[in-house]
Design a protein around this motif. Structure first.
Motif, PDB file in Angstrom:
ATOM      1  N   ASN A 264      41.926  40.101  45.436  1.00 17.71           N
ATOM      2  CA  ASN A 264      42.450  41.416  45.069  1.00 17.71           C
ATOM      3  C   ASN A 264      43.932  41.570  45.347  1.00 17.71           C
ATOM      4  O   ASN A 264      44.633  42.268  44.628  1.00 17.71           O
ATOM      5  CB  ASN A 264      41.669  42.508  45.803  1.00 17.71           C
ATOM      6  N   THR A 265      44.414  40.945  46.410  1.00 12.97           N
ATOM      7  CA  THR A 265      45.799  41.200  46.817  1.00 12.97           C
ATOM      8  C   THR A 265      46.732  40.009  46.639  1.00 12.97           C
ATOM      9  O   THR A 265      47.951  40.185  46.553  1.00 12.97           O
ATOM     10  CB  THR A 265      45.835  41.592  48.311  1.00 12.97           C
ATOM     11  N   PHE A 266      46.174  38.809  46.592  1.00 11.17           N
ATOM     12  CA  PHE A 266      47.035  37.624  46.655  1.00 11.17           C
ATOM     13  C   PHE A 266      48.130  37.597  45.588  1.00 11.17           C
ATOM     14  O   PHE A 266      49.304  37.427  45.881  1.00 11.17           O
ATOM     15  CB  PHE A 266      46.191  36.341  46.561  1.00 11.17           C
ATOM     16  N   PHE A 267      47.734  37.810  44.329  1.00 12.01           N
ATOM     17  CA  PHE A 267      48.729  37.633  43.263  1.00 12.01           C
ATOM     18  C   PHE A 267      49.748  38.761  43.193  1.00 12.01           C
ATOM     19  O   PHE A 267      50.795  38.609  42.573  1.00 12.01           O
ATOM     20  CB  PHE A 267      48.041  37.416  41.909  1.00 12.01           C
ATOM     21  N   SER A 268      49.452  39.907  43.834  1.00 12.13           N
ATOM     22  CA  SER A 268      50.515  40.920  43.844  1.00 12.13           C
ATOM     23  C   SER A 268      51.499  40.674  44.982  1.00 12.13           C
ATOM     24  O   SER A 268      52.668  41.034  44.869  1.00 12.13           O
ATOM     25  CB  SER A 268      49.954  42.347  43.857  1.00 12.13           C
ATOM     26  N   VAL A 269      51.058  40.007  46.047  1.00 10.01           N
ATOM     27  CA  VAL A 269      52.016  39.653  47.099  1.00 10.01           C
ATOM     28  C   VAL A 269      52.839  38.424  46.674  1.00 10.01           C
ATOM     29  O   VAL A 269      53.986  38.272  47.078  1.00 10.01           O
ATOM     30  CB  VAL A 269      51.283  39.394  48.442  1.00 10.01           C
TER      31      VAL A 269
ATOM     32  N   LYS B 189      43.299  37.907  31.691  1.00 17.06           N
ATOM     33  CA  LYS B 189      41.934  37.420  31.518  1.00 17.06           C
ATOM     34  C   LYS B 189      41.549  36.520  32.700  1.00 17.06           C
ATOM     35  O   LYS B 189      40.478  36.664  33.288  1.00 17.06           O
ATOM     36  CB  LYS B 189      41.842  36.643  30.199  1.00 17.06           C
ATOM     37  N   ALA B 190      42.467  35.620  33.030  1.00 19.50           N
ATOM     38  CA  ALA B 190      42.202  34.699  34.129  1.00 19.50           C
ATOM     39  C   ALA B 190      42.038  35.479  35.425  1.00 19.50           C
ATOM     40  O   ALA B 190      41.150  35.198  36.241  1.00 19.50           O
ATOM     41  CB  ALA B 190      43.343  33.692  34.253  1.00 19.50           C
ATOM     42  N   PHE B 191      42.894  36.488  35.600  1.00 19.62           N
ATOM     43  CA  PHE B 191      42.850  37.274  36.832  1.00 19.62           C
ATOM     44  C   PHE B 191      41.514  38.013  36.949  1.00 19.62           C
ATOM     45  O   PHE B 191      40.868  38.006  38.003  1.00 19.62           O
ATOM     46  CB  PHE B 191      44.031  38.259  36.842  1.00 19.62           C
ATOM     47  N   ALA B 192      41.077  38.615  35.822  1.00 18.23           N
ATOM     48  CA  ALA B 192      39.807  39.349  35.826  1.00 18.23           C
ATOM     49  C   ALA B 192      38.656  38.410  36.161  1.00 18.23           C
ATOM     50  O   ALA B 192      37.773  38.736  36.965  1.00 18.23           O
ATOM     51  CB  ALA B 192      39.589  40.005  34.462  1.00 18.23           C
ATOM     52  N   GLU B 193      38.707  37.219  35.585  1.00 17.83           N
ATOM     53  CA  GLU B 193      37.618  36.279  35.815  1.00 17.83           C
ATOM     54  C   GLU B 193      37.615  35.784  37.260  1.00 17.83           C
ATOM     55  O   GLU B 193      36.562  35.619  37.878  1.00 17.83           O
ATOM     56  CB  GLU B 193      37.737  35.105  34.841  1.00 17.83           C
ATOM     57  N   PHE B 194      38.848  35.574  37.794  1.00 17.21           N
ATOM     58  CA  PHE B 194      38.968  35.116  39.181  1.00 17.21           C
ATOM     59  C   PHE B 194      38.368  36.143  40.134  1.00 17.21           C
ATOM     60  O   PHE B 194      37.708  35.811  41.116  1.00 17.21           O
ATOM     61  CB  PHE B 194      40.448  34.868  39.500  1.00 17.21           C
ATOM     62  N   GLN B 195      38.575  37.428  39.802  1.00 14.91           N
ATOM     63  CA  GLN B 195      38.053  38.486  40.675  1.00 14.91           C
ATOM     64  C   GLN B 195      36.546  38.625  40.567  1.00 14.91           C
ATOM     65  O   GLN B 195      35.866  38.886  41.556  1.00 14.91           O
ATOM     66  CB  GLN B 195      38.713  39.818  40.329  1.00 14.91           C
ATOM     67  N   SER B 196      36.017  38.420  39.340  1.00 17.59           N
ATOM     68  CA  SER B 196      34.597  38.704  39.139  1.00 17.59           C
ATOM     69  C   SER B 196      33.705  37.498  39.383  1.00 17.59           C
ATOM     70  O   SER B 196      32.561  37.653  39.791  1.00 17.59           O
ATOM     71  CB  SER B 196      34.379  39.254  37.720  1.00 17.59           C
TER      72      SER B 196
END
Ligand SMILES: Nc1ncnc2c1ncn2[C@@H]1O[C@H](COP(=O)(O)OP(=O)(O)OP(=O)(O)O)[C@@H](O)[C@H]1O
Ligand SMILES: [Mg+2]
Lengths: 230, 385
Positions: B108-113, B122-129
């Motif tokens: 949830n936080t890694f890529f915003s830091v 798409k990749a981000f959504a899949e990584f989270q889910s």
């Protein structure tokens, strides 16, 4: 007739560290325009030294060397280099051609210092090689030529700028008898046909006999002009 | 133009000698290139580090984990904008030869830091889910030909077992200095698995990374974070990411300075190799140079010829060396897996090598030039090698 070369009271002392070697002591010599002078003398008598002074590649310790009206002993190094390139043609005992250049390129070398165009250089080089009879070998490298042929290329290099004076230090010293004959015939022709003034040093009396005048140097002194060569 | 031809012909007068000289310079430049690349790679962590990020780790040793509960506490500290946390996952892909860095990160936080790791929506959504998904760096993906949907099998060591992660997407490095060789997997998934197998190790975090607010004082914020956990069983040490990297560099500093020295010793060796060749040729050509001077060539002509020859040989050696550097660095990178960082030849390395080669070309010509200039024509003509 005004003399082309006037040597007045010239002496040369080599100094190395504190050792002084007097080589020439008060030499006087006149060489007329169109002269063909042979210098003889024992080894170490100063022949090469005197020749170098006339050619402007060395400077006297004392005295004047006037060539064509210029006291060359007083010229700066760079002025002297320029003077040599247009007035003197050098012929050495060991030919001293550049081994990586062809006969043509070796003869062309002195012309690189002139303003001649490539086409003009080519004409001059071919003319010079024609005179020495090596036009058909112009693309040969020195090691593909015989000693006599190498010396003829060296002579072509010496005359390609059409200098007044040819300076030759034992030009036949490293050649067999036949090649030496050919070279001396060529030198005579350069003197008579092309009006080159020639000063030549030799050990060999037969070679010296092909010159017009013969002078002897002994222990740094020029012996009185004792006779004309045949 | 004729003179250029003469320079070229002179250079290759002794073909074998010139060839060996060029080869010698080439090999030395190659070694120089590798060393400079490695030295630069050490420094790239520092350059890539962000000034507005802090790292919080256990005060005693980096190896000790921190409790997950710190997350909410750190978030409350004034000046902290965002917090994320991660663990070093370790493990082996195929075998030891195939090393790359693997971190379990909070999805949830890694890529915003870490905005410099750029991933698509798409990749981000899949990584989270998708619990067992992962994100890999573009350089890593390129090396192993990883594509979205591929399954990467890792043999765990810190977290034993055989792990399978499905590639959700590939991140792109924002800057050249950004690491593109890492693999990020889902911390939550790891934590769930650990709960099953090693309940005692659940809810442990390797370290926290805070992004501080604009204008906040990093020193102050660090102090406040550490103050929160003072006198607790797990005290913390917070420092800027840059300090953190520099601390690592300091520990390997001696190696780096040794490599620095050696790379310049190599330049000295190149100089000796070339100077030796140049001095030999100048000596052999004493008579020729004297004859050229007699004919009327000036000192400047001779300087040009000798310098030209020296530069020609050194540049050919340099070009050869630079060409050899690439395969050397690549093979070095593939067998050593250096720091998990992508080792690549940087333009600064090329520029340094090129400058060194030009410098050497000039320096090696000095002695021969002096000799040619100082030899009196009359002595030079008498000279018998
Ligand atoms: N650079 C120098 N330094 C010191 N002495 C020199 C130098 N050059 C020549 N000499 C000496 O000057 C003397 C004359 O030398 P030179 O070469 O002029 O003689 P040469 O008559 O041409 O002899 P050769 O017939 O052997 O060629 C010799 O004793 C020689 O050792
Ligand atoms: Mg002599």
């Amino acid at each position: 007739m005004a003399n082309l070369i006037e040597i007045k009271e010239v002496s040369k002392i080599y100094r190395r560290d504190s050792i002084e070697t007097p080589v020439l002591t008060g030499i006087n010599l006149s060489v007329g325009n169109g002269e063909f002078l042979a210098l003889m003398g024992p080894s170490g008598s100063g022949k090469t030294t005197l020749l170098n002074l006339i050619a402007g590649i060395d400077k006297p310790t004392d005295g004047e060397i006037i060539v064509g009206g210029t006291d060359i002993a007083r010229l700066s190094e760079s002025a002297l280099a320029k003077w040599r390139s247009s007035n003197i043609g050098f012929i050495f005992q060991f030919y001293n051609l550049i081994p990586v250049l062809t006969a043509f390129e070796n003869v062309e070398l002195p012309l690189l210092l002139t303003k001649l165009s490539k086409q003009e250089r080519k004409q001059h080089v071919e003319a010079a090689l024609n005179i020495v009879g090596l036009a058909e070998r112009m693309n040969y490298y020195p090691k593909q030529l015989s000693g006599g042929q190498e010396q003829r290329v060296a002579i072509a290099r010496a005359i390609v700028t059409d200098p007044l004076i040819l300076i030759a230090d034992e030009p036949t010293g490293d050649l067999d008898k036949n090649s030496a004959e050919e070279i001396m015939t060529l030198m005579q022709r350069l003197n008579s046909e092309f009006k080159k003034t020639i000063v030549l040093v030799t050990h060999d009396a037969h070679t010296a006999s092909r010159a017009k005048t013969l002078r002897h140097l002994e222990k740094g002194d020029l012996l009185p002009a004792d006779g004309q060569a045949a | 133009m004729k003179v250029l031809k003469l320079i070229f012909k002179n250079s290759f007068r002794h073909k074998l000698r010139t060839f060996l000289t060029i080869l010698g310079i080439g090999v030395a430049v190659m070694a120089f290139g590798l060393l400079r690349t490695v030295v630069n790679a050490f420094g790239s962590g520092v350059r890539a580090s962000s000034a507005d990020r802090l790292v919080t780790r256990d005060a005693v040793t980096f190896i000790n984990p921190l409790p997950l509960s710190y997350f909410n506490q750190i978030k409350q500290v004034p000046g902290v904008k965002q917090v994320t946390y991660m663990n070093w996952f370790g493990g082996t892909y195929i075998d030891q030869q195939h090393f790359f860095a693997r971190y379990a990160v909070d999805p949830n936080t890694f890529f915003s830091v870490y905005p410099e790791y750029e991933i698509g929506k798409k990749a981000f959504a899949e990584f989270q889910s998708q619990p067992n998904s992962c994100i890999v760096g573009s350089a890593l993906a390129q090396r192993y030909n990883f594509k979205a949907g591929d399954v990467i099998t890792i043999n765990g060591d810190i977290y034993p077992g055989t792990w399978e992660f499905q590639v959700a997407g590939i991140y792109k490095p924002e800057f050249k200095s950004t690491d593109a060789m890492s693999m990020f997997l889902n911390w939550n998934y790891l934590n769930e698995e650990v709960k099953q197998t090693f309940p005692g190790r659940a809810d442990e975090v390797g370290w926290y990374v805070e992004q501080i607010a604009n204008g906040a004082n990093p020193g102050e914020v660090s102090k406040e974070i550490d103050a929160l956990f003072a006198n607790s069983p797990a005290e913390t040490k917070t420092e800027s990411e840059r300090q953190f990297q520099q601390g690592f560099l300091a520990s390997v500093g001696a190696i780096i300075s040794a490599m620095n020295y050696v790379s310049f010793v190599i330049v000295g060796i190149i100089m000796l190799v070339l100077a030796n060749t140049m001095i030999m040729s100048a000596r052999e050509r004493t008579r020729e140079y004297a004859v050229l001077k007699a004919i009327g060539f000036s000192g400047r002509h001779l300087v040009g010829m000798i310098l030209g020859e020296s530069l020609l040989v050194s540049l050919l050696g340099g070009i050869l060396g630079i060409f050899l550097t690439y395969p050397l660095v690549n093979s070095f990178a593939s067998f050593s897996n250096f720091l998990g960082a992508e080792l690549s030849v940087q333009s600064i390395t090329l520029i340094t090598a090129f400058t060194a080669v030009v410098f050497v070309g000039i320096a090696a010509a000095i002695f021969p030039i002096q000799r040619a200039m100082n030899t009196r024509i009359a002595d030079g003509i008498r000279f018998v090698g």
